[in-house]
Design a protein around this motif. Structure first.
Motif, PDB file in Angstrom:
ATOM      1  N   VAL A 287       8.665 -23.385  91.009  1.00 28.58           N
ATOM      2  CA  VAL A 287       8.952 -22.134  91.698  1.00 28.58           C
ATOM      3  C   VAL A 287       7.981 -21.102  91.140  1.00 28.58           C
ATOM      4  N   GLU A 288       7.239 -20.456  92.033  1.00 26.72           N
ATOM      5  CA  GLU A 288       6.124 -19.613  91.611  1.00 26.72           C
ATOM      6  C   GLU A 288       6.133 -18.279  92.357  1.00 26.72           C
ATOM      7  N   ASP A 289       5.402 -17.314  91.820  1.00 28.97           N
ATOM      8  CA  ASP A 289       5.297 -15.983  92.431  1.00 28.97           C
ATOM      9  C   ASP A 289       3.894 -15.420  92.233  1.00 28.97           C
ATOM     10  N   PRO A 290       2.979 -15.700  93.187  1.00 33.87           N
ATOM     11  CA  PRO A 290       3.128 -16.599  94.337  1.00 33.87           C
ATOM     12  C   PRO A 290       2.616 -17.991  93.967  1.00 33.87           C
ATOM     13  N   TYR A 293      -1.979 -22.481  93.906  1.00 37.48           N
ATOM     14  CA  TYR A 293      -2.681 -23.647  94.433  1.00 37.48           C
ATOM     15  C   TYR A 293      -1.661 -24.641  94.950  1.00 37.48           C
ATOM     16  N   ILE A 294      -1.997 -25.295  96.036  1.00 36.15           N
ATOM     17  CA  ILE A 294      -1.131 -26.326  96.609  1.00 36.15           C
ATOM     18  C   ILE A 294      -1.583 -27.686  96.081  1.00 36.15           C
ATOM     19  N   PHE A 295      -0.633 -28.452  95.535  1.00 37.70           N
ATOM     20  CA  PHE A 295      -0.950 -29.767  94.999  1.00 37.70           C
ATOM     21  C   PHE A 295      -0.208 -30.841  95.777  1.00 37.70           C
ATOM     22  N   ASN A 299       6.535 -30.631  94.749  1.00 35.83           N
ATOM     23  CA  ASN A 299       7.440 -29.795  95.528  1.00 35.83           C
ATOM     24  C   ASN A 299       7.366 -28.359  95.021  1.00 35.83           C
ATOM     25  N   GLN A 300       6.549 -27.539  95.696  1.00 37.59           N
ATOM     26  CA  GLN A 300       6.311 -26.163  95.253  1.00 37.59           C
ATOM     27  C   GLN A 300       7.061 -25.173  96.139  1.00 37.59           C
ATOM     28  N   ALA A 323      10.869 -32.916  86.091  1.00 34.79           N
ATOM     29  CA  ALA A 323      10.232 -31.756  85.454  1.00 34.79           C
ATOM     30  C   ALA A 323      10.300 -30.567  86.400  1.00 34.79           C
ATOM     31  N   ILE A 324      10.460 -29.386  85.799  1.00 36.73           N
ATOM     32  CA  ILE A 324      10.548 -28.139  86.559  1.00 36.73           C
ATOM     33  C   ILE A 324       9.561 -27.149  85.966  1.00 36.73           C
ATOM     34  N   MET A 325       8.776 -26.515  86.826  1.00 37.96           N
ATOM     35  CA  MET A 325       7.913 -25.430  86.368  1.00 37.96           C
ATOM     36  C   MET A 325       8.428 -24.118  86.949  1.00 37.96           C
TER      37      MET A 325
END
Length: 502
Positions: A287-290, A293-295, A299-300, A323-325
């Motif tokens: 989960v990012e803001d924003p 990069y798309i990998f 699952n982003q 794993a969770i980022m």
């Protein structure tokens, strides 16, 4: 059984792909991956469906007059790679707003449409490997500056008070923003494809527009897909720290934090760590803001006004991840769910703003995370900074200045390399950046001190006794080897850290 790999893990180089005829690649479902150095004898990476077809592999070795290293791709990705290599991949297959090209000189043609001017500025920035573009409006002038290797550089450009309004309107159209808004800040994103003789790659721009007394200021963060994953081996870790960090990110559970100011490479480190552990056997959620990069096969998610970091992490716990980022731990709620995820058998990676690694504990305390939970779930805090690398062509040995001798407590007869400037580095003296690191890992001794709410200063003292290497201790050997300079260390390392090490 040999597992399939993802096309996104490889560079697509047109000249390399064209070493095998188009029909041969399509008929046999093979493609050359990565850039081939024709002067090297290293094996060529070959994507193929039937990795057990020894007759075909032998034939390809004979055609290339080189050994090959075989990886398995699916049919669609092989066809896509071959079409890109032969420049027949349909442009409509790319869902991007504009196409950019490498620009050597920005034109000053007064008749040129503003769209051409904007494309040239964006293309020039990408070609110079800038990280940001700053467009700044003043009373009677407009400045355009590129941030390259962390330093802003003024560039020659055709923008002026006469056309800046049209230029910013063009950027807002590309970013799908309201072109009539002049009172409030706006954020958006521009998607593009960057084309060179070597091929195409995705380059996006994160747009921030802020109103001011003389008009609108714009900052565009350049998100170049070719720079997305550096790989842990290229980040600049000392050998022992790299091994330790790899072991930590390979842990099945626990929390790892990366600390440092904005622009110090925290996200790159997290992405590289995820790339290290992202296999077919693991499910990785971010989960990012924003999303920068798309990998592939990751699952982003991007936070929204309705779903914040904490909301997503709660949902993730019902998605059976390995794993969770979390893009950033910035409030108490996010901190609590991050530690809850680490407690319940997940590896959690995130960032936090702190001066150094141990002071990350003070930040967690300010977020009211229970010390006993921190002591049992926290695996490590990695503090980092980015320093510019000296140009290998023109750097020179010299005696340090008196200021550096005093600040870094150096012997007076020791020599260090310094920046000079040449055509290769465009007279800057530096080319590229590398990281300096401080890896604070939590063992039983440190965990007990955290649980007892011992001060960060006392914990740092004990960690130093147990072998904690500071940012300065990682940086000075790099300066001695000529990787960077003492001037860079003084510019990047906080005074408080330098004074602690005296």
């Amino acid at each position: 059984m040999e597992e399939f790999v993802e096309l996104e893990h490889f560079e697509l180089d047109a000249l390399s792909i064209q070493m095998l005829p188009y029909e041969f690649c399509v008929d046999n479902r093979v493609v050359i991956l990565n850039r081939v150095n024709k002067n090297s004898t290293e094996p060529i990476t070959l994507g193929i469906i039937d990795h057990q077809n020894e007759e075909l592999i032998t034939q390809i070795k004979s055609m290339l007059k080189r050994s090959v290293e075989v990886v398995r791709l699916n049919a669609y990705e092989i066809q896509k790679a071959v079409d890109i290599g032969y420049n027949i991949y349909k442009k409509e297959d790319f869902d991007y707003t504009l196409t950019l090209n490498a620009i050597s000189t920005i034109s000053y043609d007064p008749e040129a449409p503003i769209s051409k001017t904007i494309n040239e500025i964006l293309g020039k920035a990408v070609s110079l490997k800038a990280s940001d573009i700053h467009i700044e409006s003043y009373a009677d002038d407009v400045d355009v500056r590129f941030r390259i290797d962390g330093i802003l550089h003024q560039i020659n450009h055709p923008l002026s008070k006469a056309n800046i309004r049209s230029a910013i309107s063009r950027l807002r159209i590309l970013a799908n923003l309201d072109v009539t808004e002049y009172r409030h800040a706006q954020d958006g994103r521009i998607n593009s494809v960057y084309e060179t003789e070597e091929g195409k790659r995705v380059v996006d721009f994160r747009v921030s527009i802020v109103p001011g007394p003389f008009g609108l200021d714009v900052v565009l963060r350049i998100l170049d897909s070719s720079q997305a994953i550096v790989g842990l081996e290229k980040l600049g870790f000392p050998k022992d720290q790299k091994k330790k960090f790899e072991d930590l990110v390979s842990s099945p559970e626990g929390l790892i934090l990366v600390a440092g100011p904005t622009g110090c490479g925290k996200t790159t480190t997290l992405y590289s760590a995820l790339h290290h552990i992202n296999t077919d056997e693991n499910k990785v959620l971010t989960v990012e803001d924003p999303i920068e990069y798309i990998f592939a096969k990751t699952n982003q998610k991007q936070i929204t006004p309705d779903m914040g970091f904490a909301d997503y992490v709660r949902c993730f716990l019902r998605q059976n991840p390995d794993a969770i980022m979390i893009g950033e731990i910035r409030d108490q709620e996010t901190a609590e769910v991050a530690f809850r995820a680490a407690q319940t058998g997940h590896l959690v990676l995130s960032t936090i703003h702190a001066v150094d690694s141990v002071r990350g504990l003070s930040r967690l305390r300010s977020l009211k995370v229970d010390s006993s939970i921190v002591s049992t779930c926290l695996l490590a805090i990695l503090s980092q900074r980015l320093v510019r690398k000296l140009c290998p062509t023109c750097k020179e040995l010299n005696t340090p200045k008196e200021l550096h001798i005093q600040k870094f407590n150096l012997p007076e007869n020791e020599q260090f390399y310094q920046a000079v400037g040449c055509e290769e580095c465009k007279e800057v003296g530096y080319k590229g950046r590398t990281g300096i690191y401080e890896l604070f890992s939590v063992d039983d001794v440190i965990g007990d001190l955290i649980a007892e709410d011992v001060s960060a200063q006392e914990i740092r003292k004990k960690a130093r006794e147990l072998g904690l290497q500071s940012l300065l201790e990682d940086a000075l050997p790099k300066a001695r080897k000529g990787i960077t300079s003492l001037e860079e260390l003084l510019r990047v390392i906080p005074y408080r850290i330098i004074s602690l090490e005296k």
